[in-house]
Design an enzyme around this catalytic site. Structure first.
Site, PDB file in Angstrom:
ATOM      1  CB  SER A  97      -2.591   1.801  -3.105  1.00 22.79           C
ATOM      2  OG  SER A  97      -1.697   1.664  -2.405  1.00 22.79           O
ATOM      3  CE  LYS A 138      -0.205   3.975  -0.057  1.00 25.69           C
ATOM      4  NZ  LYS A 138       0.204   2.441  -0.560  1.00 25.69           N
ATOM      5  CB  SER A 145       0.900  -0.651  -3.449  1.00 22.34           C
ATOM      6  OG  SER A 145      -0.549  -0.901  -3.414  1.00 22.34           O
TER       7      SER A 145
END
Ligand code: GLN
Length: 480
Positions: A151, A76, A175
């Site tokens: 996210s 990420k 997330s």
């Protein structure tokens, strides 16, 4: 290309000569290319990944390879990896390169993982749909008209769409788990303090945790084990050694708990906001578990309506402090229109941050301001403690809390983006674990009639990450 669900299968395939790391990386790169429209990656480290694959192939041949040799992993875009760009999907970090590597990333690297690129996410990990990225939304792996969740949406889609074998995400309020559920994969938020936050770009430090997003429970457990264990760079960690690697053969029956006790929040089955297909499949699961001899108890959780408000007061407060370092002076972007120190701060932040990040900085600054502190921040801290106590109390008489990961399957792009409050409610079932610090996992269990994945979430006591894998393996027997 044969698709593998477990790193151990990949390793056997390489050892038997049926594939190589170089071939695997080549395949992932071509899937990334052919599915570019999903917008899952912000940067692909193609040359580097191919070179590293060749090195790892040699190590495997020589018998010196680590436990993650063969695993191709995406990061990420909020984790430091020395010499590589990291932007948190924000313009404010434009051009910034990490000067050190996050502990979790380093531990995977040392175990011979191959990193293939960095994935798109909501800006500063603030969001539940990936629509807050400065680089455009990611699209769901099952339906490009729908959100991937957020996210860590880029990581979830990268794994689900076959662009890498596994990915890292970060979870402050859901997330990892929510995008995992929306894309039919596994996602774990470990116990707070299990995995070092050193090198994770902070959003809300007392909530943030790094965790794995994978095709199998085994890989989830393997990556967690490798990343876990105290780190002198993160003082908030559990002062424990690395946790052992969970093996399926140790699970439920073998561990001697043939009758498991699941606590189900009444509101989670009755809440009017729950999609009928989610409610229906969840009820079927509960009755299947009961038929198999497990115990389901329902508990009332009057605090449900306080979870999301407490989460948004506390996380925005922490964010307003954590994000004060992006001033246009030290990292990344600086406004070209600034003329002096003050205008450098004001313009760099105004031009560099997106609307959701600004909203949260302002909200967090407000709840911390001296005349509002008692009414919001301090009160929310007290609510957090009550939530922690109540969660622990529920788990005194149950092995796990069981709940759908999300109240709906993936929603349409644009559906909630104009209404922040309805977007915040997408976090209803996931924030409890972050407020309380418990480990929680989303496992892919069902599909809707139209083929969208739905996940189920299990939560155990803080520290019981391994037990969480045991229980998940039992629940998975009833997936449809
Ligand atoms: N959707 C939540 C939020 O917007 C969760 C984010 C996260 O876990 N990083 O804050």
């Amino acid at each position: 290309m044969k698709s593998f669900t477990q790193i151990s299968e990949i390793r056997s395939a390489i050892e038997s000569g049926s594939t190589t790391c170089v071939e695997l990386v080549g395949n992932y790169l071509s899937v990334i290319e052919s599915k570019k429209d999903l917008n899952a990656f912000l940067e692909v480290w193609d040359v580097e990944a191919r070179e590293r694959a060749a090195e790892i192939d040699l190590k495997i041949k020589a018998g010196t390879a680590g436990p993650l040799a063969g695993a191709v992993i995406a990061l990420k875009d909020n984790m430091a990896y020395k010499g590589h760009k990291v932007s948190n999907s924000s313009k404010i970090l434009d051009g910034f390169e990490s000067v050190f590597t996050a502990t979790a990333v380093q531990r995977l690297y040392d175990a011979d993982a191959i990193f293939i690129g960095r994935t798109n996410c909501d800006e500063f990990a603030m969001g539940a749909s990936n629509e807050n990225s400065a680089f455009g939304p990611v699209k769901n792996a099952f339906d490009p008209e729908r959100v991937p969740g957020g996210s860590s949406g880029g990581s979830a889609v990268a794994v689900a769409a076959g662009m890498c074998h596994a990915a890292l995400g970060s979870d402050t309020g859901g997330s990892i788990r929510q995008p995992a559920a929306f894309n039919g994969i596994f996602g774990l938020k470990p116990t707070y303090g299990r995995i070092s936050r050193w090198g994770l770009l902070a959003y809300a430090s007392s909530f943030d945790q790094i965790g794995p997003m994978t095709h199998s429970l085994e890989d989830c457990a393997l990556l967690t084990s490798i990343m876990s264990g105290a780190d002198g760079q993160d003082a908030s960690m559990l002062q424990e050694n690395r946790i052992p690697v969970w093996q399926k053969s140790n699970s439920a029956e073998v561990a001697g708990f043939s009758k498991l006790r699941f606590a189900v929040m009444k509101q989670a089955v009755e809440h009017e906001g729950i999609d009928p297909e989610v409610a229906e499949s969840f009820k079927t699961l509960l009755s299947d578990l009961e038929k198999a001899g497990h115990e389901i108890t329902y508990f009332d959780f009057p605090l449900l309506d306080h979870l999301v408000p407490a989460y948004y007061v506390l996380t925005t407060a922490e964010a307003s402090s954590n994000l004060s370092r992006y001033s246009g002076m030290m990292y990344g972007f600086r406004s070209q229109n600034a003329t002096d120190l003050e205008s450098t701060y004001v313009l760099s932040r105004s031009e560099g941050f997106g609307p959701e990040v600004k909203r949260r900085i302002m909200l967090g600054t407000f709840v911390l301001s001296s005349d509002q502190y008692d009414a919001y921040y301090e009160k929310a801290q007290k609510v957090r403690r009550i939530i922690q106590n109540e969660t622990l109390k529920t788990l005194e008489s149950a092995d796990a809390i069981l709940i759908p990961t999300t109240s709906t399957p993936a929603f349409k792009l644009g559906e909630k983006s104009k209404d922040p409050v309805s977007m915040y409610l997408a976090d209803l079932f996931t924030v409890q674990a972050n407020l309380a610090g418990n480990p929680a996992i989303s496992i892919p269990m069902f599909k809707t009639q139209s083929g969208l994945p739905m996940g189920v979430q299990l939560m155990t006591k803080p520290g019981e990450d391994i037990k969480l894998f045991d229980l998940s393996s039992e629940v998975l027997k009833f997936s449809k």
